[in-house]
Design an enzyme around this catalytic site. Structure first.
Site, PDB file in Angstrom:
ATOM      1  N   ASP A 119       0.853  -1.305  -0.167  1.00  0.00           N
ATOM      2  CA  ASP A 119      -0.044  -0.085   0.032  1.00  0.00           C
ATOM      3  C   ASP A 119       0.764   1.244   0.092  1.00  0.00           C
ATOM      4  O   ASP A 119       0.443   2.143   0.600  1.00  0.00           O
ATOM      5  CB  ASP A 119      -0.953   0.066   1.190  1.00  0.00           C
ATOM      6  CG  ASP A 119      -2.141   0.923   1.086  1.00  0.00           C
ATOM      7  OD1 ASP A 119      -2.567   1.191  -0.156  1.00  0.00           O
ATOM      8  OD2 ASP A 119      -2.496   1.799   2.206  1.00  0.00           O
ATOM      9  N   ASP A 144       2.818   0.292  -5.064  1.00  0.00           N
ATOM     10  CA  ASP A 144       1.526   0.297  -5.406  1.00  0.00           C
ATOM     11  C   ASP A 144       1.167   1.452  -6.331  1.00  0.00           C
ATOM     12  O   ASP A 144       1.717   1.093  -7.512  1.00  0.00           O
ATOM     13  CB  ASP A 144       0.571   0.660  -3.820  1.00  0.00           C
ATOM     14  CG  ASP A 144      -0.881   0.423  -4.042  1.00  0.00           C
ATOM     15  OD1 ASP A 144      -1.437  -0.082  -5.018  1.00  0.00           O
ATOM     16  OD2 ASP A 144      -1.521   0.429  -2.896  1.00  0.00           O
ATOM     17  N   ASP A 148      -2.555   8.245  -5.699  1.00  0.00           N
ATOM     18  CA  ASP A 148      -4.150   7.688  -5.499  1.00  0.00           C
ATOM     19  C   ASP A 148      -4.852   8.775  -4.778  1.00  0.00           C
ATOM     20  O   ASP A 148      -4.303   9.398  -3.917  1.00  0.00           O
ATOM     21  CB  ASP A 148      -4.009   6.413  -4.468  1.00  0.00           C
ATOM     22  CG  ASP A 148      -3.536   5.289  -5.412  1.00  0.00           C
ATOM     23  OD1 ASP A 148      -3.296   5.090  -6.493  1.00  0.00           O
ATOM     24  OD2 ASP A 148      -3.643   4.044  -4.794  1.00  0.00           O
ATOM     25  N   ARG A 199      -4.327   2.340 -15.579  1.00  0.00           N
ATOM     26  CA  ARG A 199      -4.779   3.669 -14.610  1.00  0.00           C
ATOM     27  C   ARG A 199      -4.303   4.826 -14.936  1.00  0.00           C
ATOM     28  O   ARG A 199      -3.567   5.387 -14.362  1.00  0.00           O
ATOM     29  CB  ARG A 199      -4.557   3.257 -13.202  1.00  0.00           C
ATOM     30  CG  ARG A 199      -5.067   1.934 -12.999  1.00  0.00           C
ATOM     31  CD  ARG A 199      -5.073   1.687 -11.594  1.00  0.00           C
ATOM     32  NE  ARG A 199      -5.778   0.325 -11.106  1.00  0.00           N
ATOM     33  CZ  ARG A 199      -5.658   0.028  -9.655  1.00  0.00           C
ATOM     34  NH1 ARG A 199      -4.988   0.653  -8.901  1.00  0.00           N
ATOM     35  NH2 ARG A 199      -6.392  -1.086  -9.282  1.00  0.00           N
TER      36      ARG A 199
END
Length: 331
Positions: A119, A144, A148, A199
């Site tokens: 993470d 990760d 984000d 992404r």
């Protein structure tokens, strides 16, 4: 010739404040605070970046040193901070920045590389953070995500950044159970996604405006819309490698609804190269996507071209530029 935005933000030290285009346009960072000078590459202690970021007062953080800062844990940034890497070359590694329940943050001209651990993101924005501008940063090779944005964080602009050597590049909206992420609003513009796998971004629930970005040689898809998201893709360059699907749609069920839904993408003026396929689903209604003009009056965009592509390869990411002058500098 491509006309990039922000022609005057380097005219003085604090000219960045309040100058972002898009949803992050109100971010003033540390405009009304003192200048804090980072004088050591140590992870913590006097003169460190961590010491400046934890102080609960507005600060405009600049660097008197260049080099690598190895973070042993996430570096939490408190409200009303500018982390301004102009004039030096600072690379953050080990862990990344955490923007947690904070507001008015500007992050400019830094490198992020080699974040390790479960993470671990380059820049993690959650929860409930707002008025954030990330500009001219280079990000690569984290375990990760690179950036984000989740848990009701909103009003964010990411501009002129360079992303490479990575898999899950940018996630916006955590998962279908976090229905509060319906408030998320993000602008991503003049960024260069160079061979990253997926992404660019992947979006749940939120509203995202993409313009004048260059995305090439992705590994799965370029942009993904899922559960209720609205993505307005305007005048971007999508250049496929082996994988040709530009837009992906995932169907997921929001926690408070019975029916699973996909997201929506509206593509206007995008340039698709090397066989890139938009892959729009039959029945996906472009009219369901917001228009940015309902939220902000102006932004700098141009038709995608070879000129724009060339400029973005040079001008996205960390730049060797001088730190603009400030009349008074105190430690």
């Amino acid at each position: 010739m491509a006309s990039l935005p922000y022609a005057n933000v380097d005219s003085s030290l604090r000219a960045l404040a309040g100058r972002a285009e898009g949803f992050g346009r109100f971010s003033v960072g540390g405009l009304n605070g003192a200048v804090y000078c980072v004088t050591t590459l140590a992870d913590d202690g006097p003169g460190s970046l961590r010491e400046g970021c934890r102080r609960k007062v507005p600060l405009w953080i600049v660097f008197e040193v260049s080099g690598v800062i190895c973070l042993s844990s996430y570096l939490s940034v408190s409200s009303y901070k500018t982390i301004d890497g102009r004039g030096q070359r600072i690379k953050l590694t080990g862990k990344g920045l955490r923007l947690k329940e904070c507001e008015h943050i500007i992050i400019c001209n830094l490198e992020f590389e080699g974040g390790r651990g479960h993470d671990v993101d380059g820049i993690q924005i959650k929860p409930n953070s707002k008025h954030i501008w990330i500009d001219r940063c280079s990000l690569r090779d984290y375990d990760d995500g690179l950036i984000d944005i989740t848990r009701q964080s909103t009003d964010i602009t990411i501009s002129r950044c360079y992303f490479t050597k990575h898999d899950k590049t940018m996630l916006i909206g955590a998962d279908p159970s976090h229905i509060g992420d319906r408030c998320i609003r993000v602008t991503i513009h003049h960024c260069f996604f160079d061979g990253t796998r997926q992404r660019h971004p992947r979006v749940r629930f939120g509203k995202v405006h993409l313009y004048n970005n260059y995305t090439r040689n992705w590994g799965i898809y370029a942009v993904c819309a899922s559960v209720e998201s609205q993505i307005y893709s305007e005048s971007n360059i999508y250049e496929a490698g082996q994988k040709k699907k530009t837009f992906e749609y995932y169907t997921e069920k929001a926690a408070d609804l019975e029916e699973a839904k996909t997201g929506f993408i509206r593509s206007e003026g995008d340039l698709f190269l090397n066989g890139a396929q938009a892959g729009l689903l039959t029945g996906v209604g472009e009219e369901r996507v917001f228009h940015p003009s309902k939220f902000y009056p102006t932004w700098t965009t141009e038709a995608p071209s070879d000129s724009l592509k060339n400029v973005l390869q040079i001008c996205a990411g960390w730049q060797s530029i001088c730190r603009p002058a400030e009349q008074t500098v105190i430690s």
